[in-house]
Design an enzyme around this catalytic site. Structure first.
Site, PDB file in Angstrom:
ATOM      1  N   THR A 101       0.846  -1.101   0.083  1.00 40.80           N
ATOM      2  CA  THR A 101       0.007   0.061  -0.063  1.00 40.80           C
ATOM      3  C   THR A 101       1.038   1.322  -0.136  1.00 40.80           C
ATOM      4  OG1 THR A 101      -1.701  -1.205   1.300  1.00 40.80           O
ATOM      5  CG2 THR A 101      -1.950   1.331   1.257  1.00 40.80           C
ATOM      6  N   LYS A 176      -7.147   1.338  -2.946  1.00 38.09           N
ATOM      7  CA  LYS A 176      -6.965   0.817  -1.626  1.00 38.09           C
ATOM      8  C   LYS A 176      -7.288   1.834  -0.547  1.00 38.09           C
ATOM      9  CE  LYS A 176      -5.313  -1.807   1.875  1.00 38.09           C
ATOM     10  NZ  LYS A 176      -3.919  -2.476   1.724  1.00 38.09           N
ATOM     11  N   LYS A 244       0.537   4.599   8.459  1.00 39.18           N
ATOM     12  CA  LYS A 244       1.079   5.095   7.075  1.00 39.18           C
ATOM     13  C   LYS A 244       0.061   5.195   6.059  1.00 39.18           C
ATOM     14  CE  LYS A 244       2.329   1.861   4.503  1.00 39.18           C
ATOM     15  NZ  LYS A 244       1.792   1.025   3.591  1.00 39.18           N
TER      16      LYS A 244
END
Length: 294
Positions: A101, A176, A244
Site C-alpha cells: 500500500t 486501497k 502510514k
C-alpha cells in the site's frame, strides 16, 4: 498463459503477508527467487525450494515477474527507482507488481519509468490481512494497463479470490485508500461496540453471534472483534502500517479538498497508540487502548 516453465517470479518482502503470498506462488510450481532485509524470514521458503538473492538488484537480474510487498513508500521507491533497484537493473519486458500500500503518485511514477525501460508495471495493493494471505483469499485491486493485468491474472489467482482491475496506473492505490478509509472509522465502531457490550454486562461473544451477520456486519467485526475479546493483539496488520495508509489517504484527500472527519479521528487515536509504544501491535489493539480510557 503464464507458465512455470517460461517464467521466474521474484518476491521482495517476506513480512506477515508476503511470506504466505510467496509460498502460494512457489507451491504452484513457479521457480521463485526471494529477497527480504532479514534473511532469516526467508529460511522456510528456501527450504521449500526458493532461491535467495542478496538484493533487489539480484532479483531483477534473475526474474521476469517481480512482486514486492514492503513497508513504506520510501521502501517502494528504493526497491524500484534506486540506482540498485529493479528498473535500473531489470530485464526489458519484465512485469513489475507492487502490492505494497503506497501512494498513487509513486505508482504512476514507477509506471512511467518502467514503460521508458520497456517494462510493465502494475500497482496491486491488497486487503485481507494475515489470514487472507495464508488462505489465498486476498482482495487485490489493480491499476495499470488492462492487457498487462490480463497477462498477470493467473499470478493474482494464486494469492487472492477477489481480483478487480480498477483502471490506469495509480487506480489500485486509490482503491486501497477507499478500503482503508472504510476500515478506519469501522475499527472505532467495533471497539466501542465490544466495550459497550462488556460494560452493560453482556457476553461479547454472544453479542457477536447476533450482530456479525446483521446490518452491522463487517470484515473487522467478524475477524478482529474475536481477537479483541481474546486479548490477542498480535499483528495481522501493524498499527504502524495502518497509520502510514491513513496518512496517505488524508494527504490525497487534502489534494482533492475533501474533508474526512472519521478518518481524521481514527488517525489521531492510532497515533496516540503508537506514541505509547503500540505501533507494532495489530490494529485490533485500538480496543485495548479505548477500553483502558473508559
Amino acid at each position: 498463459m503464464i507458465s512455470p516453465e517460461e517464467n521466474k517470479v521474484g518476491f521482495i518482502g517476506l513480512g506477515v503477508m508476503g511470506k504466505s503470498m510467496a509460498t502460494h506462488i512457489l507451491n504452484a510450481g513457479f521457480p521463485v527467487v526471494v529477497y527480504t532485509r532479514t534473511k532469516e524470514k526467508a529460511e522456510s521458503l528456501v527450504q521449500l525450494g526458493a532461491k535467495w538473492a542478496e538484493s533487489p538488484m539480484e532479483v531483477a537480474a534473475q526474474a521476469n515477474i517481480i512482486i514486492s510487498m514492503v513497508g513504506y513508500p520510501s521502501d517502494v521507491r528504493e526497491v524500484y527507482l534506486g540506482d540498485k533497484g529493479i528498473i535500473a537493473n531489470g530485464q526489458p519486458h519484465s512485469y513489475l507488481i507492487d502490492m505494497t500500500t503506497s501512494t498513487p503518485t509513486l505508482a504512476k511514477e514507477i509506471y512511467d519509468e518502467a514503460k521508458r525501460k520497456e517494462m510493465y508495471a502494475l500497482d496491486a495493493p491488497v486487503s485481507g490481512g494475515d489470514r487472507g494471505a495464508r488462505e489465498a483469499t486476498l482482495s487485490i485491486m489493480v491499476g495499470g494497463d488492462q492487457e498487462v493485468f490480463n497477462k498477470m491474472k493467473p499470478i493474482f489467482d494464486l494469492i487472492g479470490s477477489t481480483i478487480v482491475y480498477q483502471g490506469k496506473a495509480g487506480s489500485g492505490q486509490h482503491t486501497k485508500m477507499c478500503n482503508q478509509i472504510t476500515i478506519a472509522s469501522n475499527m472505532i465502531g467495533v471497539s466501542e461496540a465490544i466495550i459497550y457490550a462488556e460494560k452493560s454486562g453482556l457476553d461479547p461473544e454472544t453479542v457477536l453471534q447476533s450482530i456479525s451477520t446483521g446490518a452491522a456486519g463487517s470484515w473487522s467485526l467478524s475477524n478482529l472483534a474475536p481477537r479483541m475479546i481474546e486479548g490477542d493483539f498480535e499483528p495481522g496488520f501493524y498499527i504502524k502500517h495502518f497509520l502510514k495508509d491513513m496518512r496517505i489517504a488524508l494527504d490525497e484527500a487534502r489534494k482533492m479538498e475533501i474533508e474526512m472527519p472519521g478518518l481524521t479521528l481514527a488517525e489521531q487515536l492510532y497515533s496516540d497508540l503508537a506514541n505509547v509504544g503500540e505501533e507494532n501491535r495489530g490494529t485490533q489493539a485500538l480496543y485495548k487502548y479505548m477500553s483502558e480510557k473508559c
